[in-house]
Design a protein around this motif. Structure first.
Motif, PDB file in Angstrom:
ATOM      1  N   ALA A  54      -4.594  58.571  21.611  1.00  0.00           N
ATOM      2  CA  ALA A  54      -3.669  59.439  22.352  1.00  0.00           C
ATOM      3  C   ALA A  54      -2.752  60.201  21.408  1.00  0.00           C
ATOM      4  O   ALA A  54      -2.335  61.316  21.698  1.00  0.00           O
ATOM      5  CB  ALA A  54      -2.840  58.595  23.310  1.00  0.00           C
ATOM      6  N   TYR A  79      -0.504  62.669  28.305  1.00  0.00           N
ATOM      7  CA  TYR A  79       0.547  62.275  27.357  1.00  0.00           C
ATOM      8  C   TYR A  79       1.605  63.348  27.162  1.00  0.00           C
ATOM      9  O   TYR A  79       2.479  63.221  26.304  1.00  0.00           O
ATOM     10  CB  TYR A  79      -0.093  61.883  26.016  1.00  0.00           C
ATOM     11  CG  TYR A  79      -1.175  60.851  26.216  1.00  0.00           C
ATOM     12  CD1 TYR A  79      -0.848  59.570  26.648  1.00  0.00           C
ATOM     13  CD2 TYR A  79      -2.515  61.169  26.070  1.00  0.00           C
ATOM     14  CE1 TYR A  79      -1.832  58.633  26.906  1.00  0.00           C
ATOM     15  CE2 TYR A  79      -3.504  60.242  26.317  1.00  0.00           C
ATOM     16  CZ  TYR A  79      -3.160  58.983  26.734  1.00  0.00           C
ATOM     17  OH  TYR A  79      -4.129  58.054  26.998  1.00  0.00           O
ATOM     18  N   TYR A  80       1.503  64.401  27.945  1.00  0.00           N
ATOM     19  CA  TYR A  80       2.521  65.461  27.882  1.00  0.00           C
ATOM     20  C   TYR A  80       3.491  65.286  29.050  1.00  0.00           C
ATOM     21  O   TYR A  80       3.054  65.105  30.190  1.00  0.00           O
ATOM     22  CB  TYR A  80       1.872  66.843  28.023  1.00  0.00           C
ATOM     23  CG  TYR A  80       1.123  67.320  26.810  1.00  0.00           C
ATOM     24  CD1 TYR A  80       1.694  68.233  25.935  1.00  0.00           C
ATOM     25  CD2 TYR A  80      -0.172  66.894  26.551  1.00  0.00           C
ATOM     26  CE1 TYR A  80       1.004  68.685  24.831  1.00  0.00           C
ATOM     27  CE2 TYR A  80      -0.872  67.340  25.444  1.00  0.00           C
ATOM     28  CZ  TYR A  80      -0.276  68.241  24.589  1.00  0.00           C
ATOM     29  OH  TYR A  80      -0.962  68.688  23.500  1.00  0.00           O
ATOM     30  N   PRO A  81       4.790  65.372  28.786  1.00  0.00           N
ATOM     31  CA  PRO A  81       5.726  65.390  29.902  1.00  0.00           C
ATOM     32  C   PRO A  81       5.482  66.654  30.756  1.00  0.00           C
ATOM     33  O   PRO A  81       5.145  67.689  30.172  1.00  0.00           O
ATOM     34  CB  PRO A  81       7.097  65.486  29.225  1.00  0.00           C
ATOM     35  CG  PRO A  81       6.854  65.045  27.814  1.00  0.00           C
ATOM     36  CD  PRO A  81       5.449  65.453  27.496  1.00  0.00           C
ATOM     37  N   ASN A 134      -9.675  67.377  28.827  1.00  0.00           N
ATOM     38  CA  ASN A 134      -8.214  67.338  29.027  1.00  0.00           C
ATOM     39  C   ASN A 134      -7.645  65.951  28.735  1.00  0.00           C
ATOM     40  O   ASN A 134      -6.657  65.547  29.344  1.00  0.00           O
ATOM     41  CB  ASN A 134      -7.882  67.730  30.468  1.00  0.00           C
ATOM     42  CG  ASN A 134      -8.393  69.110  30.795  1.00  0.00           C
ATOM     43  OD1 ASN A 134      -7.851  70.102  30.335  1.00  0.00           O
ATOM     44  ND2 ASN A 134      -9.471  69.176  31.564  1.00  0.00           N
ATOM     45  N   TYR A 175      -5.888  64.552  26.578  1.00  0.00           N
ATOM     46  CA  TYR A 175      -4.521  64.314  26.102  1.00  0.00           C
ATOM     47  C   TYR A 175      -3.457  64.749  27.112  1.00  0.00           C
ATOM     48  O   TYR A 175      -2.272  64.555  26.891  1.00  0.00           O
ATOM     49  CB  TYR A 175      -4.286  65.050  24.774  1.00  0.00           C
ATOM     50  CG  TYR A 175      -5.241  64.593  23.692  1.00  0.00           C
ATOM     51  CD1 TYR A 175      -5.272  63.252  23.300  1.00  0.00           C
ATOM     52  CD2 TYR A 175      -6.127  65.471  23.091  1.00  0.00           C
ATOM     53  CE1 TYR A 175      -6.161  62.810  22.331  1.00  0.00           C
ATOM     54  CE2 TYR A 175      -7.013  65.036  22.120  1.00  0.00           C
ATOM     55  CZ  TYR A 175      -7.029  63.714  21.745  1.00  0.00           C
ATOM     56  OH  TYR A 175      -7.910  63.280  20.795  1.00  0.00           O
ATOM     57  N   ARG A 176      -3.909  65.356  28.196  1.00  0.00           N
ATOM     58  CA  ARG A 176      -2.974  65.940  29.160  1.00  0.00           C
ATOM     59  C   ARG A 176      -1.976  64.901  29.686  1.00  0.00           C
ATOM     60  O   ARG A 176      -0.800  65.200  29.874  1.00  0.00           O
ATOM     61  CB  ARG A 176      -3.774  66.557  30.310  1.00  0.00           C
ATOM     62  CG  ARG A 176      -2.962  67.380  31.264  1.00  0.00           C
ATOM     63  CD  ARG A 176      -3.884  68.106  32.253  1.00  0.00           C
ATOM     64  NE  ARG A 176      -3.145  68.630  33.380  1.00  0.00           N
ATOM     65  CZ  ARG A 176      -2.442  69.741  33.360  1.00  0.00           C
ATOM     66  NH1 ARG A 176      -2.398  70.466  32.263  1.00  0.00           N
ATOM     67  NH2 ARG A 176      -1.785  70.156  34.421  1.00  0.00           N
ATOM     68  N   LEU A 182       3.970  64.521  32.860  1.00  0.00           N
ATOM     69  CA  LEU A 182       3.060  63.455  33.276  1.00  0.00           C
ATOM     70  C   LEU A 182       3.373  62.150  32.540  1.00  0.00           C
ATOM     71  O   LEU A 182       3.295  61.074  33.115  1.00  0.00           O
ATOM     72  CB  LEU A 182       1.601  63.856  33.018  1.00  0.00           C
ATOM     73  CG  LEU A 182       1.067  65.016  33.864  1.00  0.00           C
ATOM     74  CD1 LEU A 182      -0.395  65.278  33.538  1.00  0.00           C
ATOM     75  CD2 LEU A 182       1.223  64.731  35.353  1.00  0.00           C
ATOM     76  N   ASN A 212      -2.790  64.179  18.022  1.00  0.00           N
ATOM     77  CA  ASN A 212      -2.061  65.391  17.610  1.00  0.00           C
ATOM     78  C   ASN A 212      -0.866  65.092  16.723  1.00  0.00           C
ATOM     79  O   ASN A 212      -0.351  65.996  16.076  1.00  0.00           O
ATOM     80  CB  ASN A 212      -1.474  66.107  18.840  1.00  0.00           C
ATOM     81  CG  ASN A 212      -2.511  66.838  19.645  1.00  0.00           C
ATOM     82  OD1 ASN A 212      -3.679  66.891  19.279  1.00  0.00           O
ATOM     83  ND2 ASN A 212      -2.104  67.400  20.762  1.00  0.00           N
ATOM     84  N   THR A 213      -0.384  63.862  16.771  1.00  0.00           N
ATOM     85  CA  THR A 213       0.962  63.630  16.265  1.00  0.00           C
ATOM     86  C   THR A 213       1.041  62.668  15.091  1.00  0.00           C
ATOM     87  O   THR A 213       2.023  62.688  14.366  1.00  0.00           O
ATOM     88  CB  THR A 213       1.839  63.020  17.377  1.00  0.00           C
ATOM     89  OG1 THR A 213       1.406  61.676  17.606  1.00  0.00           O
ATOM     90  CG2 THR A 213       1.734  63.771  18.673  1.00  0.00           C
TER      91      THR A 213
END
Lengths: 372, 481
Positions: B149, B335-337, B330, B332-333, B339, B152-153
């Motif tokens: 997850a 894990y974005y606020p 999608n 990783y979707r 959501l 990206n970071t």
């Protein structure tokens, strides 16, 4: 963007790491405080009264190029670039903006441009301040200041096209840098002045090669309630050149022998205004080859470091960001870099070992040099 | 004489500047503040409650192993605690400088050193963000197949330090399966480089010490990673199972029959609703099992055919390829606020657990009961999906959530710790193992002795031998201080 919307962005971004991989300033410095999360967290500390504005914190907010890549990369497109601009407005409101930012605003106040007034020395007086021309060419302050060769190329194309045209004398700042740097009221006033000058000349077509000016005329003036006469159509120079070629007002008799041209998408023209295809089409027509696409291109193109007046507000960081973009471009082994923004040209020229041309210069090369 | 200047600190900073250069030593509050908060609920809770964060006196950014060596020696000389940091996006406070000192931020150590197309390896510095490494590999026709997850970071070194796991782990394994060789700067300031291949019999593979060690035993500076050609085909198929039990059994059959699915995800009813219905457009309820195969087309087709037979025999209702494709595109979707829960002040944590097949379902129900019944007063929610499968067992990824956090701070923290304890006990009492590849750090550190029993003395012995002064990332993994 109102404070509630800013707070919503803060709330959603301040603990989220997901877009840090994309942020051009972060890629250059690797600081967490240079990420969208960093900006949101720092601003929320101020907003919630946990911290005061420190000099370091103020500096961070003027080291973002507001390129919008984080917004584009985000699944929910949180408007971090607006958050940064809001922070700058707060900084300006308490009179704590960095000295060089203050200097830009003072220069516009005093002379009408960020660099102090200068005449359009690159063209003859005959073309200035004409009434009712086909085209009014608005070069933009940084084009005049740093790239007279771009002004010459565009005016050369105008001469070649046979259209009647003019420029403003004096040509003053469109207001966009002031808006980006945190002076919204001043930006609106500046916009009113520019709109009046344009209305007085009443051109059929307003052409600018500066994506910042283009965005101001097309997007920001209507948002700010500043109206240009509806009879004036606004075009970026890439669209204008493409149209001249389609209407055969510019006819290419030969092609440039270049097979590896990289086109760098300016953030303001591409991501912010959606213009991607006109410059690519022009490069194809001039060279016979589609441009070589840089790995991150179009809406995912990284900033060159010149966005949001970053190369005025923090030249050091701007150069670091430009180096990252140049490294990306170099991977394609290009013969030439073409862009459609004078600020991108400045930033990339500062770090690249090959030529960087504005799209108008590329055309002039194939038309045979000086068309004045 | 100014009272504002700490002359001793100025001297220390000057010495650090001599090692990495002045532009790569930071003391500013803005960077310290932003680095203080990771994904752990406690750090956010401190922020919401305006608690001061422990912070380092400086953050340094080395660019090569030799600089890390000099920094470690400098910390030893001055007896300064030091914390290695990659992406800093763990969820257990693992890179928190709880004793102050120095943060050694490795994100400038992001160079790709060598791509070996013959043996399929890439040699890379540890500070590279995984997405950047994967982009590089993709452009050359390869992949590392590591898609957690935090893709990206987070930095490669962080994944190694937590022994991370991505969504394709059922075929490609944990990070420890993906790395041949490690270079580590030890706490005494020497460089350890493991043997160039992992599967050898020349004594133990000492590199294993550093997988999951969360920077308590050394600073990982370089890794030789396994890579794969980009797959010719990657296909997904989803099924609705009559119950969680039948889902686990169907998954087990797929794994023990020698199939090698890259993707296996079994969602409990809550997660099916919470994730697949709310975020991915699924219309049915139930427990969804999503499976996928990748590689050469013929092999993918043959494996999928066998998997379809198994699913049919297990009572699985085939709902086709679309859900899996949408989820993959999608993935990783979630894990974005907004959501992701991270933007809310809600109390939440994950307590990943792995166990052999005979125990795993019991652990799931016991953990669910411990959370929902034990913390009913606070309306605690529990949901989970089983996302890493092996031929001997599987692991599930449970999340607990309390939206109405008590106002009293002491009470809130006490509930949080009790919830963590309850989940851990539900796992270990029923034959499971906590599998926190998001980080043990401080969150589970206090429970390590309980989890391992006396066996943890070995870990303490190793720590004491390598880092007798406990300067390196002190207080993490339950290693004292």
């Amino acid at each position: 963007m109102g404070i509630q919307e800013i707070r919503e962005t803060m709330k959603n971004c301040r603990f989220c790491f997901m877009c840090r991989h994309a942020c051009p300033t972060f890629l250059a410095t690797k600081l967490d405080s240079h990420t969208p999360r960093g900006y949101a967290l720092l601003l929320s500390e101020i907003d919630e009264g946990l911290k005061e504005w420190s000099n370091e914190c103020i500096a961070r907010f003027y080291q973002c190029s507001q390129c919008g890549l984080c917004r584009e990369d985000c699944e929910f497109h949180w408007k971090e670039d607006d958050l940064v601009r809001h922070a700058r407005e707060e900084i300006v409101a308490i009179g704590r903006e960095p000295q060089n930012v203050k200097g830009i605003a003072e220069s516009v106040r005093r002379t009408g441009t960020p660099f102090g007034h200068r005449k359009n020395e690159s063209i003859g007086n005959v073309f200035k301040n004409q009434q009712n021309p086909d085209v009014l060419y608005f070069a933009g302050c940084s084009t005049h200041q740093f790239h007279p060769e771009v002004v010459q190329s565009l005016t050369g194309l105008l001469n070649y096209s046979g259209l009647s045209w003019t420029m403003l004398e004096p040509e003053i700042c469109c207001g966009m840098p002031l808006f980006d740097l945190g002076y919204p009221t001043f930006a609106h006033q500046q916009a009113e002045s520019v709109a009046q000058l344009l209305a007085d000349r009443n051109p059929r077509l307003l052409v600018t090669g500066c994506p910042h000016c283009y965005r101001a005329f097309q997007e920001k003036y209507p948002e700010w309630g500043v109206s240009l006469p509806s009879s004036i159509q606004v075009m970026h120079s890439t669209e204008f050149i493409d149209q001249l070629m389609r209407e055969r007002k510019i006819e290419l008799k030969s092609k440039l022998a270049l097979s590896r041209v990289c086109y760098h998408d300016p953030c303001q023209l591409g991501r912010k205004m959606g213009i991607y295809d006109f410059p690519r089409s022009i490069i194809h027509q001039v060279t016979g080859h589609s441009p070589i696409e840089i790995f991150h291109n179009r809406e995912k193109a990284e900033c060159c470091g010149a966005g949001s007046a970053l190369f005025f507000s923090d030249p050091g960081i701007s150069t670091q960001v430009a180096r990252v973009r140049w490294n990306r471009i170099q991977e394609e082994n290009p013969q030439l870099i073409v862009t459609a923004c004078q600020n991108c040209k400045t930033a990339l020229q500062g770090v690249s070992s090959i030529d960087v041309l504005d799209i108008s210069e590329l055309i002039i090369q194939v038309l045979g040099g000086d068309q004045s | 004489m100014s009272q504002d200047i700490d002359y001793l600190q100025e001297e220390l900073i000057h010495e650090l500047e001599k090692i990495v250069g002045p532009e790569r030593v930071l003391t500013d509050q803005a960077e310290k503040d932003v680095q203080s908060i990771d994904v752990w609920w406690i750090t956010r809770y401190w922020f919401f409650n305006r608690e001061p964060f422990p912070q380092p006196f400086a953050i340094v950014f080395p660019e090569c192993t030799e600089e890390v060596v000099r920094l470690v020696r400098w910390c030893n000389e001055h007896q300064v605690p030091y914390v290695p940091r990659g992406g800093g996006a763990g969820d257990s406070g693992g890179s928190w400088a709880i004793h102050g000192g120095l943060v050694i931020d490795l994100k400038r150590m992001d160079k790709i050193l060598e791509l070996n197309k013959k043996s399929l390896t890439v040699r890379v510095q540890s500070g590279i963000i995984q997405k950047h490494l994967e982009e590089y590999l993709n452009r050359h026709g390869y992949t590392m197949n590591h898609f957690p997850a935090s893709f990206n970071t987070s930095a490669l070194g962080g994944f190694i330090s937590t022994n991370g796991t991505g969504v394709l782990s059922s075929k490609y394994g944990k990070v420890s399966d993906m790395v041949h060789q490690l270079e580590v700067v030890l706490p005494n300031g020497t460089i350890f480089k493991s043997l160039p291949v992992r599967l050898h019999s020349t004594g133990p593979d000492y590199s294993r010490l550093f997988f999951g060690a969360e920077g308590t035993l050394g600073i990982i500076t370089e890794a030789l990673c396994k890579i794969y050609p980009l797959p010719e085909r990657r296909t997904f198929r989803s099924f609705i199972l009559p119950s969680l039990s039948e889902g686990i059994e169907a998954g087990r059959k797929i794994m023990v029959n020698g199939l090698m699915p890259c993707l296996m995800r079994l969602y409990d009813e809550f997660d099916t609703r919470h994730i697949l219905k709310n975020q991915f457009g699924l219309e049915q309820d139930g427990c969804v099992l999503m499976t996928g195969f990748d590689g050469l087309g013929k092999i993918v087709d043959a494996q999928m055919e066998v998997a379809l037979d198994i699913m049919q025999q297990s009572g699985g209702k085939d709902i086709g390829e679309e859900l899996g494709n949408t989820w993959w595109t999608n993935r990783y979707r979630s894990y974005y606020p907004p959501l992701d829960y991270i933007c809310e002040p809600w109390m939440t944590a994950v307590t990943d657990t792995v166990a052999p097949y005979e125990n795993i379902e019991k652990i799931y129900w016991e953990m669910k009961k411990a959370v929902e019944e034990g913390f009913q007063k606070w309306n605690a929610q529990f949901h989970a999906h089983f996302s890493h499968w092996y031929d001997w067992g599987t692991s599930f990824y449970p999340t607990f959530l309390i939206k109405n956090v008590p106002e009293d701070k002491k009470e809130a923290l006490s509930i949080y710790h009790a919830l963590i304890d309850a989940c851990v006990m539900a796992s270990i009492k029923n034959g499971g193992v906590i599998n926190e590849h998001h980080g043990i750090g401080l969150r589970f550190g206090r429970l390590m002795k309980e989890i391992y029993g006396d066996n943890y003395n070995l870990a303490l012995t190793i720590k004491n031998a390598l880092d007798p002064d406990h300067l390196l990332n002190p207080g993490k993994l339950g290693l004292g201080d």
